[in-house]
Structure formats: structure tokens, C-alpha cells
Design a protein around this motif. Structure first.
Motif, short mmCIF file in Angstrom:
data_model
loop_
_atom_site.label_atom_id
_atom_site.label_comp_id
_atom_site.label_asym_id
_atom_site.label_seq_id
_atom_site.Cartn_x
_atom_site.Cartn_y
_atom_site.Cartn_z
N SER A 40 14.07 -4.44 -9.27
CA SER A 40 12.92 -4.77 -10.16
C SER A 40 13.88 -5.50 -11.59
O SER A 40 14.74 -5.06 -12.14
CB SER A 40 12.13 -3.78 -10.68
OG SER A 40 12.77 -3.01 -11.45
N VAL A 41 12.90 -6.63 -11.65
CA VAL A 41 13.19 -7.47 -13.10
C VAL A 41 11.87 -7.68 -13.80
O VAL A 41 10.74 -7.93 -13.21
CB VAL A 41 13.75 -8.72 -12.74
CG1 VAL A 41 14.20 -9.54 -13.98
CG2 VAL A 41 14.98 -8.67 -11.81
N ASN A 78 0.83 -1.19 -0.17
CA ASN A 78 0.02 -0.10 0.00
C ASN A 78 0.83 1.31 -0.14
O ASN A 78 0.48 2.33 -0.64
CB ASN A 78 -0.84 0.04 1.30
CG ASN A 78 -2.34 -0.64 0.90
OD1 ASN A 78 -2.58 -1.33 -0.18
ND2 ASN A 78 -3.14 -0.70 2.04
N TYR A 79 1.93 1.03 0.73
CA TYR A 79 2.88 2.29 0.61
C TYR A 79 4.43 1.79 0.91
O TYR A 79 4.31 0.65 1.64
CB TYR A 79 2.65 3.46 1.77
CG TYR A 79 2.17 2.87 2.98
CD1 TYR A 79 3.39 3.20 3.93
CD2 TYR A 79 1.11 2.50 3.49
CE1 TYR A 79 3.13 2.71 5.39
CE2 TYR A 79 0.97 2.17 4.86
CZ TYR A 79 2.06 2.05 5.74
OH TYR A 79 1.95 1.63 7.06
N PRO A 80 5.41 2.53 0.72
CA PRO A 80 6.53 1.81 1.19
C PRO A 80 6.85 1.39 2.66
O PRO A 80 6.38 2.11 3.60
CB PRO A 80 7.70 3.01 1.09
CG PRO A 80 6.92 4.08 -0.05
CD PRO A 80 5.43 3.87 0.14
N ARG A 122 11.90 -4.30 -2.59
CA ARG A 122 12.20 -3.32 -2.03
C ARG A 122 12.67 -3.57 -0.44
O ARG A 122 12.08 -4.34 0.32
CB ARG A 122 11.03 -2.41 -1.77
CG ARG A 122 10.43 -1.97 -3.10
CD ARG A 122 9.37 -1.05 -3.21
NE ARG A 122 8.65 -0.86 -4.55
CZ ARG A 122 7.92 -1.46 -4.89
NH1 ARG A 122 7.50 -2.70 -4.40
NH2 ARG A 122 7.25 -1.42 -6.24
N ASN A 123 13.77 -2.57 -0.21
CA ASN A 123 14.57 -2.83 1.22
C ASN A 123 14.73 -1.71 1.74
O ASN A 123 15.01 -0.69 1.21
CB ASN A 123 15.88 -3.70 0.99
CG ASN A 123 16.36 -3.74 2.39
OD1 ASN A 123 17.12 -2.80 3.01
ND2 ASN A 123 16.22 -4.84 3.01
N HIS A 124 13.96 -1.34 2.78
CA HIS A 124 13.98 -0.11 3.45
C HIS A 124 14.76 -0.16 5.00
O HIS A 124 14.36 0.88 5.65
CB HIS A 124 12.45 0.13 3.73
CG HIS A 124 11.56 0.49 2.69
ND1 HIS A 124 11.46 1.06 1.94
CD2 HIS A 124 10.50 -0.55 2.14
CE1 HIS A 124 10.47 0.91 1.09
NE2 HIS A 124 10.32 -0.46 1.14
N ARG A 134 7.58 -3.25 7.70
CA ARG A 134 8.46 -4.20 7.08
C ARG A 134 9.79 -3.69 6.48
O ARG A 134 9.47 -2.70 5.54
CB ARG A 134 7.56 -4.88 6.01
CG ARG A 134 6.49 -6.02 6.70
CD ARG A 134 6.00 -7.01 5.63
NE ARG A 134 4.97 -7.93 6.38
CZ ARG A 134 4.51 -8.84 5.84
NH1 ARG A 134 4.64 -9.08 4.29
NH2 ARG A 134 3.40 -9.66 6.38
N ASP A 135 10.63 -4.26 6.76
CA ASP A 135 12.12 -3.79 6.02
C ASP A 135 12.07 -4.14 4.54
O ASP A 135 12.56 -3.35 3.70
CB ASP A 135 13.20 -4.39 6.67
CG ASP A 135 13.56 -3.91 8.04
OD1 ASP A 135 13.04 -2.64 8.44
OD2 ASP A 135 14.31 -4.47 8.94
N THR A 136 11.50 -5.37 4.36
CA THR A 136 11.51 -5.90 2.99
C THR A 136 10.03 -5.95 2.28
O THR A 136 9.26 -6.63 3.08
CB THR A 136 12.08 -7.08 2.93
OG1 THR A 136 13.58 -6.96 3.15
CG2 THR A 136 12.44 -7.50 1.21
N THR A 137 9.75 -5.70 1.34
CA THR A 137 8.35 -5.99 0.76
C THR A 137 8.70 -6.16 -0.88
O THR A 137 9.70 -6.04 -1.52
CB THR A 137 7.49 -4.78 0.54
OG1 THR A 137 8.16 -3.54 -0.16
CG2 THR A 137 7.27 -4.18 1.85
N TYR A 138 7.58 -6.57 -1.33
CA TYR A 138 7.66 -6.90 -2.99
C TYR A 138 6.56 -6.60 -3.72
O TYR A 138 5.37 -6.52 -3.02
CB TYR A 138 8.00 -8.67 -3.08
CG TYR A 138 7.04 -9.29 -2.43
CD1 TYR A 138 5.88 -9.86 -3.63
CD2 TYR A 138 6.77 -9.74 -1.46
CE1 TYR A 138 4.72 -10.69 -3.27
CE2 TYR A 138 5.44 -10.57 -0.91
CZ TYR A 138 4.64 -10.95 -1.83
OH TYR A 138 3.53 -11.62 -1.65
#
Length: 297
Positions: free
Chosen positions: A239-240, A58-60, A259-261, A274-278
Motif C-alpha cells: 500500500s502507498v 468485499n473480502y480477501p 493485494r496478491n493471494h 481473484r489472485d490480485t485485488t486492489y
């Protein structure tokens, strides 16, 4: 911010003609993952239908996810100054040569639906985001092997103003800066196959971080303390995307983004989950008609 999902959105614009020096035939921002091969002249304009499905946070750094399904007409216009679609979004080219391009470009992200049990429950909804600002594209390296496969490494530097909208009102939400390396490979797995790999990092002003992560006193709960967001690093993503031809005028694509935050400026916010999302996306583009006139690049 959701680059894989941008393929699902089709922006319809009317592009007027403009007089300028013709761009180089091998323009640095030319998309080489579409219907034409890297050494084949592209039509000045084309239109058709595109569609697909995708799932994104939904957002970073959000644990909530948003499912998107969309089908819409698309238009691509490859003018000397005004360009629309073809992987580069909508943009007006200020200057370019064989190695670099300076333009004013447009980007965006979809709105988010908040569930009752989410971290943002009871807070204002996150609207669609529109991004507008200058972009520099630099062609770092280009390859071509004996089998005709072509590869391009571009460096993109984007600085954009961000506006949120529900299409009834508009509100400025700050600024972002996004450096990106983009690799495009055409023909490696077959004549009409293509791959795009992107690696980018995002830095944003306090206003934009406020939009995602700030908790004002009016929205404090037992599990959501007050929080004052600050500017800085937002996150990085890899991204691929793969595309391939189904027929002469239909291409399909599959893509994903991680994505890594970790280390983000506001990882202590109660809205940072979350530190990591996809993200995942799949879709198609059906070219219905193209012009006989050819683009200059």
C-alpha cells in the motif's frame, strides 16, 4: 486488513489518565505524516472532523467490490500509556524505548454487502471485523537529509484475535499474524508533504479462513461445491498513501493498495475468485482544536 481504508473510520473513546514512565521523545511508533514536522512536539490531544471515500474488495480474493463513504468526528490522544489515532489506531503501550514499542492495539475492517449474483449469494453476510492483540514495533532505520526530509523504516509484528459483529452480537473468528514493513517519508516533495509505504503478509487460523472461504453442505449449489477451509497463508499487500496540507488545519490524503493471494492456503475454494485485488481511498482531516499541553513523545 484494509489499512488504506482505516483512515476513513474514526473511533471515539474516552481515555483515562495513567501513570507511567514518560516515553522517549523520539518514540518508534510516532506518526510523522500529520500536521507536525518530525522534530516538532505534538499536542497531547486534538479533535476535528475527517471524511473520505474508498473502494475495497468485499473480502480477501473477492471479485466483488464495496464502496464506502464516511464523515465523522475524530479524537487523537497521545498519552504515555493510552494512545488513540494518529496513524496507530487505538492502543495501550506496555513498554518502549528509542528503538522499539510493545503495545496492545485494535484494528478492524468494514462489513461487506453481497450481491444476488455473487459467489456468496445465499450465504451469511460478512460483518464488521474487530481485531485486538499485541504488537511489537521496531525502528529499523531513520534518515534525515540536508533539506530536512525525514524517513523512518519500522518493522511491525502483529498477532490479533478477530471478532465479527453486526453490533447486536459478537462471534470469535480466530486469529491472525501479520508481519509488516512500513516506510514513512516526511518533507521529500515539500515541507508539509508525506508518504507511507507498507508491505505486509497475513497468516490466519482455520477459523478465520472458514469465515471467508468455507462452504458448508447447506450452502452448496450447482456452481458452488462443498469446501473445507484450512489455516495458513492468506495473502500479501503493498500500500502507498500520500498526504499534503491544504491549510494550517486541513490535510488531504490519497492512497491505494494492491493485494496478491497467489499461493494462499484456500485458493481452491469456490469463494476464492481473484489472485490480485486492489483498494483506493481519498479523504481529508480537519483539525478543529488542539490542546496547549504537549505529548511526551
Amino acid at each position: 486488513m484494509h489499512k488504506v481504508i482505516q483512515k476513513l473510520g474514526c473511533l471515539l473513546l474516552v481515555c483515562g489518565s495513567a501513570h507511567a514512565a514518560s516515553p522517549p521523545k523520539n518514540a518508534p511508533d510516532r506518526n510523522i505524516t500529520g500536521f507536525e514536522a518530525a522534530d516538532e512536539t505534538q499536542p497531547l490531544w486534538e479533535f476535528g472532523v475527517g471524511g473520505g471515500v474508498g473502494e475495497v474488495p468485499n473480502y480477501p480474493a473477492s471479485s466483488e467490490r464495496n464502496f464506502i463513504a464516511l464523515a465523522a468526528p475524530y479524537i487523537i490522544y497521545r498519552g504515555d500509556v493510552f494512545r488513540l489515532g494518529g496513524g496507530g489506531g487505538a492502543r495501550a503501550v506496555v513498554a518502549e524505548d528509542d528503538r522499539w514499542e510493545l503495545d496492545i492495539s485494535v484494528g478492524g475492517a468494514f462489513a461487506a454487502d453481497t450481491d444476488e449474483n455473487s459467489a456468496r449469494a445465499g450465504m451469511p453476510e460478512l460483518d464488521y471485523l474487530l481485531e485486538l492483540g499485541p504488537q511489537v514495533v521496531y525502528l529499523v532505520h531513520q534518515t534525515r537529509n540536508n533539506q530536512g526530509a525525514t524517513g523512518r523504516l519500522n518493522l511491525r509484528l502483529q498477532a490479533r484475535s478477530v471478532i465479527s459483529t453486526d453490533f447486536r452480537s459478537f462471534e470469535h473468528q480466530g486469529y491472525l499474524f501479520e508481519p509488516e514493513l512500513q516506510w514513512q517519508q516526511r518533507g521529500y516533495w515539500g515541507e508539509n508533504t508525506a508518504m507511507t509505504v507498507r508491505l505486509s503478509s497475513t497468516f490466519a487460523s482455520e477459523d478465520l479462513h472458514d469465515y471467508f472461504y468455507q462452504v458448508d453442505a447447506a450452502f452448496v449449489t450447482d456452481i458452488r461445491p462443498e469446501y473445507d477451509a484450512r489455516s495458513g497463508y492468506l495473502g500479501s499487500e503493498l500500500s502507498v498513501a500520500f498526504s499534503f496540507q491544504l491549510s494550517d488545519n486541513i490535510r488531504a490524503f490519497l492512497g491505494g493498495t494492491v493485494r496478491n493471494h497467489s499461493g494462499a492456503a484456500n485458493e481452491n475454494s469456490p469463494l476464492f475468485e481473484r489472485d490480485t485485488t486492489y483498494s483506493l481511498a481519498a479523504g481529508f482531516v480537519w483539525r478543529i482544536h488542539q490542546s496547549e499541553a504537549k505529548a511526551s513523545f
